[in-house]
Design a protein around this motif. Structure first.
Motif, mmCIF file in Angstrom:
data_model
loop_
_atom_site.group_PDB
_atom_site.id
_atom_site.type_symbol
_atom_site.label_atom_id
_atom_site.label_comp_id
_atom_site.label_asym_id
_atom_site.label_seq_id
_atom_site.Cartn_x
_atom_site.Cartn_y
_atom_site.Cartn_z
ATOM 1 N N UNK A 88 0.956 -1.128 -0.195
ATOM 2 C CA UNK A 88 -0.122 -0.105 0.069
ATOM 3 C C UNK A 88 0.822 1.298 0.074
ATOM 4 N N UNK A 89 0.798 1.874 -1.013
ATOM 5 C CA UNK A 89 1.124 3.401 -1.230
ATOM 6 C C UNK A 89 0.596 4.480 -0.295
ATOM 7 N N UNK A 90 0.930 4.425 0.790
ATOM 8 C CA UNK A 90 -0.051 4.990 2.057
ATOM 9 C C UNK A 90 -0.202 6.609 1.897
ATOM 10 N N UNK A 91 -1.106 7.155 1.784
ATOM 11 C CA UNK A 91 -1.295 8.480 1.850
ATOM 12 C C UNK A 91 -1.482 9.091 3.258
ATOM 13 N N UNK A 92 -0.439 9.511 3.735
ATOM 14 C CA UNK A 92 -0.227 9.822 5.111
ATOM 15 C C UNK A 92 -0.012 11.360 5.340
ATOM 16 N N UNK A 93 -0.675 12.026 6.102
ATOM 17 C CA UNK A 93 -0.468 13.458 6.475
ATOM 18 C C UNK A 93 -0.243 13.754 7.557
ATOM 19 N N UNK A 94 0.106 14.745 7.971
ATOM 20 C CA UNK A 94 0.561 15.399 9.549
ATOM 21 C C UNK A 94 -0.512 16.374 10.115
ATOM 22 N N UNK A 95 -1.022 16.170 11.009
ATOM 23 C CA UNK A 95 -2.029 17.106 11.779
ATOM 24 C C UNK A 95 -1.608 17.009 13.322
ATOM 25 N N UNK A 96 -1.132 18.503 13.694
ATOM 26 C CA UNK A 96 -0.608 18.488 15.076
ATOM 27 C C UNK A 96 0.239 17.631 15.343
ATOM 28 N N UNK A 97 1.202 17.511 14.392
ATOM 29 C CA UNK A 97 2.607 16.635 14.676
ATOM 30 C C UNK A 97 1.985 15.220 14.613
ATOM 31 N N UNK A 98 0.956 14.704 14.348
ATOM 32 C CA UNK A 98 0.488 13.663 14.351
ATOM 33 C C UNK A 98 0.453 12.985 12.906
ATOM 34 N N UNK A 99 1.308 11.766 12.443
ATOM 35 C CA UNK A 99 1.169 11.089 11.332
ATOM 36 C C UNK A 99 -0.149 10.350 11.143
ATOM 37 N N UNK A 142 -11.078 5.249 -3.687
ATOM 38 C CA UNK A 142 -11.950 3.954 -3.336
ATOM 39 C C UNK A 142 -11.604 3.143 -4.588
ATOM 40 N N UNK A 143 -11.738 3.843 -5.762
ATOM 41 C CA UNK A 143 -11.485 3.227 -7.150
ATOM 42 C C UNK A 143 -10.149 2.443 -7.232
ATOM 43 N N UNK A 144 -9.117 3.049 -6.598
ATOM 44 C CA UNK A 144 -7.755 2.487 -6.662
ATOM 45 C C UNK A 144 -7.438 1.492 -5.459
ATOM 46 N N UNK A 145 -8.347 1.491 -4.479
ATOM 47 C CA UNK A 145 -8.252 1.017 -3.236
ATOM 48 C C UNK A 145 -7.902 -0.559 -3.421
ATOM 49 N N UNK A 146 -6.650 -1.181 -2.763
ATOM 50 C CA UNK A 146 -6.224 -2.546 -3.200
ATOM 51 C C UNK A 146 -6.790 -3.660 -2.126
ATOM 52 N N UNK A 147 -7.326 -2.995 -0.888
ATOM 53 C CA UNK A 147 -7.861 -3.912 0.060
ATOM 54 C C UNK A 147 -9.190 -4.414 -0.199
ATOM 55 N N UNK A 148 -9.558 -5.243 1.037
ATOM 56 C CA UNK A 148 -10.846 -5.943 1.055
ATOM 57 C C UNK A 148 -11.962 -4.537 1.305
ATOM 58 N N UNK A 149 -13.147 -4.781 0.669
ATOM 59 C CA UNK A 149 -13.997 -3.800 0.699
ATOM 60 C C UNK A 149 -13.943 -2.842 -0.392
#
Length: 288
Positions: A88-99, A142-149
């Motif tokens: 998974x090429x995770x889309x991770x942001x930073x909010x209030x110093x929280x990944x 959602x259209x590119x999501x590789x996981x279940x669901x």
């Protein structure tokens, strides 16, 4: 520092082995920081926790959810749920110093975690209302999501609408749509002749002059709100609008009656019966 120091009034335990000073607020973000503090490198806040931090609405969940790399250790602690991601090429942001997972990614994470179609649509509506994501961004993820669901996520993303004010309104709209009835317009606005805002409706069929409104408990418990509602509805009825009021017990205890009432109103206003055929698929999501 001794155990006696940490157990005193100057400190508070957030998780096993993680303490903060008593001055630090006990809130979701601080608990998320604590979970990341003892997690594997590369970990980030995800799923229910990420959705809540972004302002999304999910089924109640008190545990903190984090995700770690596939080769990272899963440091299990009470009150923390640890997920692992693979390919998974995770889309991770930073909010209030929280990944943290992006709004679109946590939407899909919860689809993989088994969140229902209706609850996903509620989440999507609330994330869009919080102005942290658009419906197009949800669809793209959602259209590119590789996981279940992924299929459920893709379908739910296409049912997200901007302008929804509350989870019950989202659920009411989903009940109507899943039952096979025409989808109402969300937050339809009537304006004065000069273009100024006059009235706004939860769900509406403008061409048929039908309003479907969800009344929360405050509409019944606040006398002034109740009086305003009555005056407003009398005014709208004089203008020719038909008003269908849905309350909590209707939506959650008698959804079939809700569908029947709305269908009958559509038929009474001249909509062809071919467009008012009730489909049974709503029952899997709203069975009382």
């Amino acid at each position: 520092m001794s155990d006696e120091d940490l157990s005193g009034p100057a400190y508070r335990r957030v998780l096993h082995g993680v303490y903060v000073t008593s001055a630090v607020q006990n809130n979701l973000r601080e608990r998320a920081r604590a979970a990341l503090h003892v997690a594997a490198p590369g970990a980030y806040v995800s799923h229910h926790t990420a959705a809540s931090i972004w302002g999304g609405i999910t089924p109640s969940e008190s545990r903190i959810h984090i995700t770690v790399p596939a080769d990272g250790y899963r440091n299990q602690r009470r009150g923390v749920v640890v997920h692992q991601y693979r390919e998974l090429d995770a889309d991770v942001r930073t909010v209030a110093k929280i990944r943290i997972s992006s709004p679109a990614q946590c939407f899909c994470e919860l689809a993989t975690n088994g969140l229902s179609l209706v609850d996903l649509a509620v989440l999507g509506d609330s994330l869009v209302a919080a102005e942290v994501v658009t419906s197009d961004e949800l669809i793209k993820m959602a259209d590119s999501w590789p996981g279940r669901g992924a299929r459920t996520a893709s379908r739910a993303a296409r049912m997200v609408r901007a302008g929804t004010d509350s989870p019950p309104e989202s659920k009411l709209r989903m009940l109507i749509v899943l039952a096979g009835l025409p989808e109402p317009v969300v937050n339809y606005i009537i304006r004065h002749e000069n273009g100024d805002w006059k009235l706004r409706f939860d769900l509406c069929y403008p061409e048929l002059m039908i309003l479907v409104e969800y009344d929360g408990e405050h509409h019944n418990t606040d006398p002034r709100q109740w009086a305003r509602d009555l005056e407003r509805r009398e005014y709208l009825e004089r203008l020719g609008w038909r008003i269908i009021v849905i309350q909590k017990n209707h939506l959650y205890q008698a959804p079939e009656q809700v569908v029947t009432r709305i269908r009958q109103a559509l038929l009474d206003r001249g909509l062809p019966s071919s467009r008012c055929r009730i489909r049974p698929r709503w029952m899997t999501e709203f069975a009382a």
